[in-house]
Motif scaffolding. Structure first.
Motif, PDB file in Angstrom:
ATOM      1  N   VAL A   4       0.839  -1.203   0.000  1.00  0.00           N
ATOM      2  CA  VAL A   4       0.000   0.000   0.000  1.00  0.00           C
ATOM      3  C   VAL A   4       0.871   1.249   0.000  1.00  0.00           C
ATOM      4  CG1 VAL A   4      -1.627   1.369   1.375  1.00  0.00           C
ATOM      5  CG2 VAL A   4      -2.034  -1.076   1.032  1.00  0.00           C
ATOM      6  N   ARG A   5       1.901   1.241   0.835  1.00  0.00           N
ATOM      7  CA  ARG A   5       2.785   2.410   0.896  1.00  0.00           C
ATOM      8  C   ARG A   5       3.542   2.607  -0.406  1.00  0.00           C
ATOM      9  NH1 ARG A   5       4.914   0.940   7.002  1.00  0.00           N
ATOM     10  NH2 ARG A   5       3.277   2.085   8.143  1.00  0.00           N
ATOM     11  N   LEU A   6       3.979   1.515  -1.038  1.00  0.00           N
ATOM     12  CA  LEU A   6       4.680   1.627  -2.308  1.00  0.00           C
ATOM     13  C   LEU A   6       3.774   2.190  -3.399  1.00  0.00           C
ATOM     14  CD1 LEU A   6       6.738  -1.704  -2.364  1.00  0.00           C
ATOM     15  CD2 LEU A   6       7.653   0.627  -2.191  1.00  0.00           C
ATOM     16  N   VAL A   7       2.533   1.727  -3.438  1.00  0.00           N
ATOM     17  CA  VAL A   7       1.590   2.229  -4.436  1.00  0.00           C
ATOM     18  C   VAL A   7       1.278   3.695  -4.164  1.00  0.00           C
ATOM     19  CG1 VAL A   7      -0.783   2.045  -5.282  1.00  0.00           C
ATOM     20  CG2 VAL A   7       0.628  -0.005  -5.055  1.00  0.00           C
ATOM     21  N   GLU A  16       0.714  -2.935 -10.103  1.00  0.00           N
ATOM     22  CA  GLU A  16       2.147  -3.144  -9.884  1.00  0.00           C
ATOM     23  C   GLU A  16       2.758  -3.909 -11.048  1.00  0.00           C
ATOM     24  OE1 GLU A  16       4.764  -4.426  -6.131  1.00  0.00           O
ATOM     25  OE2 GLU A  16       3.628  -6.100  -6.966  1.00  0.00           O
ATOM     26  N   ARG A  17       3.849  -3.376 -11.583  1.00  0.00           N
ATOM     27  CA  ARG A  17       4.623  -4.110 -12.583  1.00  0.00           C
ATOM     28  C   ARG A  17       5.488  -5.148 -11.878  1.00  0.00           C
ATOM     29  NH1 ARG A  17       7.884  -0.591 -16.644  1.00  0.00           N
ATOM     30  NH2 ARG A  17       8.914   0.085 -14.727  1.00  0.00           N
ATOM     31  N   LEU A  18       5.550  -6.355 -12.444  1.00  0.00           N
ATOM     32  CA  LEU A  18       6.313  -7.438 -11.836  1.00  0.00           C
ATOM     33  C   LEU A  18       7.722  -7.538 -12.401  1.00  0.00           C
ATOM     34  CD1 LEU A  18       3.593 -10.242 -11.604  1.00  0.00           C
ATOM     35  CD2 LEU A  18       4.165  -8.448  -9.963  1.00  0.00           C
ATOM     36  N   TRP A  33       1.871   9.449  -5.674  1.00  0.00           N
ATOM     37  CA  TRP A  33       2.379  10.804  -5.408  1.00  0.00           C
ATOM     38  C   TRP A  33       3.355  11.244  -6.492  1.00  0.00           C
ATOM     39  CZ3 TRP A  33       0.263  14.399  -2.783  1.00  0.00           C
ATOM     40  CH2 TRP A  33      -0.421  14.149  -1.590  1.00  0.00           C
ATOM     41  N   GLN A  34       4.217  10.335  -6.937  1.00  0.00           N
ATOM     42  CA  GLN A  34       5.193  10.686  -7.956  1.00  0.00           C
ATOM     43  C   GLN A  34       4.505  11.073  -9.256  1.00  0.00           C
ATOM     44  OE1 GLN A  34       8.483  11.022  -7.473  1.00  0.00           O
ATOM     45  NE2 GLN A  34       8.675  11.736  -9.587  1.00  0.00           N
ATOM     46  N   LYS A  87      -6.448  -3.106  -4.420  1.00  0.00           N
ATOM     47  CA  LYS A  87      -5.602  -3.992  -5.216  1.00  0.00           C
ATOM     48  C   LYS A  87      -4.195  -4.057  -4.647  1.00  0.00           C
ATOM     49  CE  LYS A  87      -8.265  -3.385  -9.448  1.00  0.00           C
ATOM     50  NZ  LYS A  87      -8.314  -2.805 -10.806  1.00  0.00           N
ATOM     51  N   ALA A  88      -3.694  -2.918  -4.172  1.00  0.00           N
ATOM     52  CA  ALA A  88      -2.364  -2.900  -3.552  1.00  0.00           C
ATOM     53  C   ALA A  88      -2.350  -3.754  -2.293  1.00  0.00           C
ATOM     54  CB  ALA A  88      -1.961  -1.468  -3.219  1.00  0.00           C
ATOM     55  N   ALA A  89      -3.420  -3.686  -1.504  1.00  0.00           N
ATOM     56  CA  ALA A  89      -3.491  -4.411  -0.239  1.00  0.00           C
ATOM     57  C   ALA A  89      -3.511  -5.918  -0.439  1.00  0.00           C
ATOM     58  CB  ALA A  89      -4.731  -3.979   0.543  1.00  0.00           C
ATOM     59  N   LEU A  90      -3.945  -6.373  -1.623  1.00  0.00           N
ATOM     60  CA  LEU A  90      -4.034  -7.812  -1.911  1.00  0.00           C
ATOM     61  C   LEU A  90      -2.758  -8.375  -2.532  1.00  0.00           C
ATOM     62  CD1 LEU A  90      -7.680  -7.896  -3.305  1.00  0.00           C
ATOM     63  CD2 LEU A  90      -6.908  -8.748  -1.090  1.00  0.00           C
ATOM     64  N   LEU A  91      -1.816  -7.498  -2.854  1.00  0.00           N
ATOM     65  CA  LEU A  91      -0.528  -7.956  -3.393  1.00  0.00           C
ATOM     66  C   LEU A  91       0.281  -8.641  -2.303  1.00  0.00           C
ATOM     67  CD1 LEU A  91       0.441  -4.733  -5.418  1.00  0.00           C
ATOM     68  CD2 LEU A  91      -0.264  -6.916  -6.397  1.00  0.00           C
TER      69      LEU A  91
END
Length: 378
Positions: free
Chosen positions: A81-84, A167-169, A89-90, A155-159
């Motif tokens: 979540v923090r990464l997303v 998210e790109r893998l 923000w970027q 979606k971020a929380a389920l990664l």
């Protein structure tokens, strides 16, 4: 009986918690200006960026439990979540910098913001002084961005258990972030539809508009069209367009043991039948794919092609509401890959609405062949 009732209530509660947020759109008529110049596109873009930034800032004030409850989940991957959030923000900061270039022509929503830290500060107090001209837009925009942000954070929380387009893998995967400012790519998934159906009318419409789209086809549906007609009919269907693959069936390729065969079969079908239209791109159904699939993809000379603007035209939104959602996200992100469903009835009227309402806005449509054959990093 009481135990059974309690168990049923628990199961219903879990079902509610597992359900995604309702689909979100924003009535663009609430915005008081037409997007009939590049400068006015920038005004609306700055406004949506600041509105979303405020919502993103507010979400960072929630503790873990409150965020999990808001997303309808029992557990969340807080690191993802923090990464997303950081990536959001970027992109907001990059977009706001681009949108500020026309501030000399129209200073609406132009603030003395020269860093991401200042953007965060401005976002915290946004909506306090926008003026009465934009009053009718403020709250509906805020509500839209709350729901849209919840889509992304859920979606971020389920990664990484459930992969998705957020998210790109690997660095071979593409999501539209590599496009230039104001450039957008039209993509369509889930087709082709039956002969004479929505896919046919859509591709004909795009040709009349001198527009290119990338159609990610399902191997089994392409085979059905080929069996019912001829290869020449297929080539006419996609004339002037690009064709990538979604696999043989519309199902998650993350846990499917036959995922490699699915790609091979569909790739071979498209390359054989549509060599002039083929582009080496794979659009994973639901955005779900394997984290260890990079070597196989490279061996097939394929790249994963994700999206960052989802029309959600397969759900409850009307065609116009779907188009309005897309336009709001175009203003927010200022570039990106748009996803529609060509075999369903809403895609074409949504695209028509989108073209009418952006005709003088200064945006551009990316050529599908140039995008499809571009190497990552070009």
């Amino acid at each position: 009986m009481r135990i059974a009732s309690a168990l049923l209530a628990t199961l219903l509660s879990l079902a509610v918690q597992a359900a995604p947020s309702p689909q979100a759109s924003l009535d663009r008529s609430l915005w008081p200006e037409q997007l009939d110049s590049p400068a006015l596109f920038d005004v609306a873009s700055r406004a949506e960026i600041l509105s979303f930034a405020q919502v993103l800032h507010e979400s960072e004030l929630l503790d873990d439990g409150a965020l999990a409850g808001r997303l309808g989940l029992r557990q969340i991957n807080l690191q993802k979540v923090r990464l997303v959030r950081a990536r959001l923000w970027q992109r907001l900061w990059q977009g706001y910098q681009q949108a500020q270039r026309s501030c000399e022509q129209d200073a609406s929503f132009c603030y003395p913001v020269t860093s991401m830290a200042e953007l965060r500060t401005q976002a915290a107090t946004f909506a306090a002084d926008v003026g009465t001209f934009y009053t009718g837009w403020i709250e509906p925009s805020h509500q839209f961005h709350v729901r849209y942000l919840d889509e992304q954070l859920r979606k971020a929380a389920l990664l990484p258990n459930t992969s998705s387009e957020v998210e790109r893998l690997s660095n071979r995967e593409r999501n539209g972030d590599e496009l230039n400012d104001r450039m957008f790519l039209l993509t369509f998934v889930g087709g082709p539809g039956p002969d004479g159906g929505y896919t046919d009318t859509l591709t004909h419409y795009l040709r009349r508009q001198k527009l290119e789209g990338t159609f990610f086809v399902l191997g089994n549906r392409l085979q059905q069209r080929r069996d019912a007609a001829t290869v020449q009919a297929l080539r006419q269907l996609y004339r002037g367009q690009c064709v990538g693959i979604q696999g043989w069936e519309y199902r998650s390729h993350a846990q499917w043991q036959g995922w490699q065969d699915s790609l091979r079969r569909s790739q071979a079908r498209v390359q054989a039948d549509l060599p002039a239209q083929y582009v080496p791109l794979f659009r994973p159904p639901y955005g779900q794919r394997r984290a260890d699939g990079e070597a196989f993809m490279a061996s097939q000379q394929l790249q994963v092609s994700l999206w960052d603007i989802d029309a959600q035209d397969e759900g409850v939104l009307s065609a116009e509401a779907s188009a309005q959602r897309v336009l709001t996200l175009m203003l927010l992100w200022r570039k990106g890959v748009i996803q529609f469903h060509d075999s369903l009835p809403k895609a074409q009227p949504a695209v028509e609405w989108l073209l009418r309402n952006t005709a003088q806005s200064g945006i551009g449509w990316e050529g599908c062949h140039a995008y499809g054959h571009r190497e990552q990093g070009d």
